[in-house]
Design an enzyme around this catalytic site. Sequence first.
Site, PDB file in Angstrom:
ATOM      1  N   ASN A   1      21.659 -30.542  12.011  1.00  0.00           N
ATOM      2  CA  ASN A   1      22.780 -30.244  11.136  1.00  0.00           C
ATOM      3  C   ASN A   1      22.468 -30.620   9.686  1.00  0.00           C
ATOM      4  OD1 ASN A   1      25.305 -29.794   9.962  1.00  0.00           O
ATOM      5  ND2 ASN A   1      26.415 -30.473  11.765  1.00  0.00           N
ATOM      6  N   ASP A   2      22.514 -31.901   9.384  1.00  0.00           N
ATOM      7  CA  ASP A   2      22.348 -32.322   7.987  1.00  0.00           C
ATOM      8  C   ASP A   2      20.991 -31.931   7.413  1.00  0.00           C
ATOM      9  OD1 ASP A   2      24.876 -33.492   8.028  1.00  0.00           O
ATOM     10  OD2 ASP A   2      24.070 -35.378   8.810  1.00  0.00           O
ATOM     11  N   VAL A   3      19.948 -31.940   8.240  1.00  0.00           N
ATOM     12  CA  VAL A   3      18.591 -31.677   7.719  1.00  0.00           C
ATOM     13  C   VAL A   3      18.375 -30.213   7.378  1.00  0.00           C
ATOM     14  CG1 VAL A   3      17.604 -33.657   8.928  1.00  0.00           C
ATOM     15  CG2 VAL A   3      17.627 -31.404  10.033  1.00  0.00           C
TER      16      VAL A   3
ATOM     17  N   PHE B   1      25.849 -36.429  11.039  1.00  0.00           N
ATOM     18  CA  PHE B   1      26.078 -37.831  10.695  1.00  0.00           C
ATOM     19  C   PHE B   1      26.703 -37.981   9.308  1.00  0.00           C
ATOM     20  CE2 PHE B   1      22.532 -38.583  13.797  1.00  0.00           C
ATOM     21  CZ  PHE B   1      23.340 -39.205  14.729  1.00  0.00           C
ATOM     22  N   ALA B   2      26.415 -37.038   8.393  1.00  0.00           N
ATOM     23  CA  ALA B   2      26.944 -37.148   7.043  1.00  0.00           C
ATOM     24  C   ALA B   2      28.427 -36.837   6.978  1.00  0.00           C
ATOM     25  CB  ALA B   2      26.171 -36.225   6.098  1.00  0.00           C
TER      26      ALA B   2
END
Length: 460
Positions: free
Chosen positions: A386-388, A426-427
């Site tokens: 997701n965030d990456v 996570f963000a």
Amino acid sequence: MSAANVTSIAYLAAAVLFILGLKGLGRPRTAPRGNLLGASGMLVAVLATLLDRSIVDFRVLVAGLVVGSVVGAVLAVRVQMTGMPQLVALFNGFGGGASVLVAGASFLEVVDGGRVDDQLAVAAALTALIGIVTLTGSLVAFAKLQEVLSLRGFRGLGLFRAALGLVSVGAGGMVVVRPEDLGWFWLLVGAGALLGVLGTVAIGGADMPVVIALLNSCSGLAASAAGFVLDNPLLIIAGSLVGASGLILTQIMCTSMNRSLFDVVFGSMGSGGTVVDVDEVYGDRVTSTSAEEVAMLLEVAERVAIVPGYGMAVAQAQHAVRDLMRTLNEAGTEVVFGIHPVAGRMPGHMNVLLAEAEIDYECLLDMDQINPTFPQTDVTIVIGANDVVNPLARTDPGSPIAGMPILEVDASRTVVVIKRSLSPGFAGIPNPLFAADGTLMLFGDGKTAVLDVVAALLNA
């Protein structure tokens, strides 16, 4: 040649093997040899120590060896690959705890005998502080990774940390000034234990790979300091190697997240920046797809990139991904994997999972290698990441992840995202990639979805 000289030569040989082992671990192709060299060095070190230390009671050693072997064997058999970050966190903590116990026992013995000097007192204080912080910090990291406790920061946490830091420094100084007063030593251990807990409790899951690397470094530094207490040169060298390599890895991880170590330890990713509204990002622009439609895309693709994330580990989809890769390879399609440095919950987490599935390391490309190739990629499959892959890191200066290097999968001709839902990573922020033109969402369990795509390919 005296026994002392033989021991020194054995220690020197072990140190050389450690260094060669670290060098070998720098490349996937030479990693097995590096691992063997490192293990051989440890065997030489253990044998030399056993032969040299006449004070050792071998009955106790054998008992410890049996207990440790049983625990290690049980862990090796029972722990799933998804649980490796938790296991690494525990190992880091055990390393720090062992240093505290060994150095503490030696320090107390020397104090009782009235033979303590400043150098030994300084080394004992450093070992106690670094080791106990590593132990309790690692236990908190384990609890957060295992999700057995809901731990988070609280108002005034910074003041508590500062106060404990001052108490630890003061107690450490008194250990050096008045080593015969053991109350200062125990105060140092107690303050360090609380400092380890409060230093880790507020760190979010997105920063866990950095924390694991940092705690690994601390366990090495504690071992090195313990070497000064025990007057053991090999322990000093081995601990320094672990500490230095851990610090280098920590710096690499921080750079990959565009965050300083200070921000990781004293901040949290979700507390900064502006979080974009979910409805504004997604609206009715998300396009869902099916396994059959994805198979049709893959049938005509010449190059496919797969980007795994922690969701793949949770779904245990690595073997299904291997089957997808082999099916595509048999059809003449090139398949590569894009690995972000902080994907997963520990350094190298995705590499370990894919290696377990017997996927060749040569197929794994790091961020700098694969990013220039995305424009020439027909289909990129994102599994549980997701965030990456969130383009907000590149396009929104106000985002909490602004400036974080990402895998630029949105440059591919088509992106397929396999995910259970549109829930954030996570963000805690939405991902515009999911609603972008050219992106298809295949909702569902990662393993089941990939197996469905493989079945659709085979039945086509």
